[in-house]
Design an enzyme around this catalytic site. Sequence first.
Site, short mmCIF file in Angstrom:
data_model
loop_
_atom_site.label_atom_id
_atom_site.label_comp_id
_atom_site.label_asym_id
_atom_site.label_seq_id
_atom_site.Cartn_x
_atom_site.Cartn_y
_atom_site.Cartn_z
N ASP A 327 0.83 -1.21 0.00
CA ASP A 327 0.00 0.00 0.00
C ASP A 327 0.86 1.26 0.00
O ASP A 327 0.57 2.22 0.70
CB ASP A 327 -0.94 0.00 1.20
CG ASP A 327 -2.10 0.99 1.02
OD1 ASP A 327 -2.38 1.38 -0.13
OD2 ASP A 327 -2.73 1.37 2.03
N LYS A 329 1.93 4.67 -1.22
CA LYS A 329 1.34 5.79 -1.94
C LYS A 329 1.70 7.07 -1.19
O LYS A 329 2.20 7.02 -0.06
CB LYS A 329 -0.18 5.63 -2.04
CG LYS A 329 -0.90 5.46 -0.70
CD LYS A 329 -2.38 5.19 -0.93
CE LYS A 329 -3.09 4.91 0.40
NZ LYS A 329 -4.52 4.60 0.19
N ASN A 332 0.66 7.56 2.47
CA ASN A 332 1.24 6.71 3.52
C ASN A 332 2.72 6.98 3.76
O ASN A 332 3.36 6.25 4.50
CB ASN A 332 1.03 5.23 3.17
CG ASN A 332 -0.41 4.80 3.34
OD1 ASN A 332 -1.19 5.47 4.00
ND2 ASN A 332 -0.77 3.68 2.75
#
Length: 544
Positions: A327, A329, A332
């Site tokens: 995850d 991106k 984050n």
Amino acid sequence: MHVSWTEVVKECALQSWYCGLDLCNTFATARHLLAQPYPILEVVYSAPAHTSQLFPNVPPAPGMSCAGEDRSIYRRGARRWRKLYRVNGHIFQAKRFNRRAFCAFCQDRIWGLGRQGFKCIQCKLLVHKKCHKLVQKPCSSEHVDPVEIKDDANGESTLGRASSVRSRADPEPPLPDTPPAPAPAVREDLEPGSQRQYSLDDFELIRVIGRGSYAKVLMVELKRTKRVYAMKVIKKALVTDDEDIDWVQTEKHVFETASNHPFLVGLHSCFQTPSRLFFVIEFVRGGDLMFHMQRQRRLPEEHARFYAAEISLALHFLHERGVIYRDLKLDNVLLDHEGHIKLTDYGMCKEGVRPGDTTSTFCGTPNYIAPEILRGEEYGFSVDWWALGVLTYEMLAGRSPFDIAQAADNPDQNTEDYLFQVILEKTIRIPRSLSVKAASVLKGFLNKSPSERLGCGESGFMDIVQHPFFKSIEWEMLEQKQVVPPFKPRLEGERDLANFPPEFTDEPVHLTPDNDNVIADIDQSEFEGFEYVNPLLMSLEDCV
């Protein structure tokens, strides 16, 4: 015919977008044709509306939306697409059984670690994974009680099958052998040196700093030490099935592992109430890269190189410990008060992956999903290096590599399926304004073949370390945080929230009251052993 410079600028930007030309060269041609000097251009922030940029204008204030900005093109929440197996009308889904259960086909016990078998989401039929394709009885869409073990009067196990068939519309009676959830123990002050546990009463809730589809994130203060932390709050009612529970446990385990690395957000403690789960984690107060990209639009190459290198070290640390992040991106990637990065949000992680192992869960944030996931192939750590390529492209170019011209004007092209088609089939065009080394590293990370992708060869991470784009990086010093970051967030104090979006920080700080009816439907036994205290952080607090 008089042609205004505004029209020239728009046409040049459009032509450079479609043809992949350097914008400066296009302006040079226009100047030669019009035979007049360059005006002072605002072109960096005035791309035409139909060129689908990631950040189309200058926002009125940091963190606010730009004029005409479609926030749905980023800050998309990560998702998991659940795998369903359709056989003879049944819709099977992998499940974890917290009670002893037997296969309806072969009558043998379903046992093992993780999600041991399949369960039909319509008729609730339980089978081994190996038996699900052999099921002859068609699904009736009616609830069938699973085969369970019942204890006889002597305490020995006997096989029994419930024969009743119940319509799905009828409420399911509570299982007789499921004990009621124990009431939370009242916490007493512990003697020094004993194992400390935390509760909500130990923290002062200060401000909302984030929100996702499953959780809310608060800035809190530990009353005893006055230290500031972030608190991730998850409603148990949203953790609806076995897979969700597995993911919560995985996130906890990865948080524990991440506490030992300078570029990963670590865990302070975990606790629960009858209605919620609480992760108390490091508070990283510099904001996320998405927030800063909204202000900068694109980053200088040396900035992007620094962040990409620190992210690479964080991903390599996770990979060495058998964790696929899945995850990565802008949202984050956080900046601490010094300007170093910290990855956060481990809800999509897959743990227990050994070298050569693969997984196949279809998950991630749409714009960052690797082609091998979209193709339905088994995959490993390669998907994280693809996502790093997408993120590095966004930092350098100020837009996604998969933005489609005029997509906003064409509903057929403004869909998730079309985005996936573009990721799979479209040739990624590298802006000519980037250096040769930057273009090379982007092509390496964004190779659609995982076996040929940068970081996925026989030398693995060393291929990234030795790439010409990272030649100026002192990797050992970088890992020890001895390299001065290129940008330091402006902060006036430990509680300064200027780098967090006001859409979150303006929210009222409170937790909705518990609903007894909702709590009664929660199987509290699923969350046994969730409590945790980081011994390293505890020892630091005791020194205060």
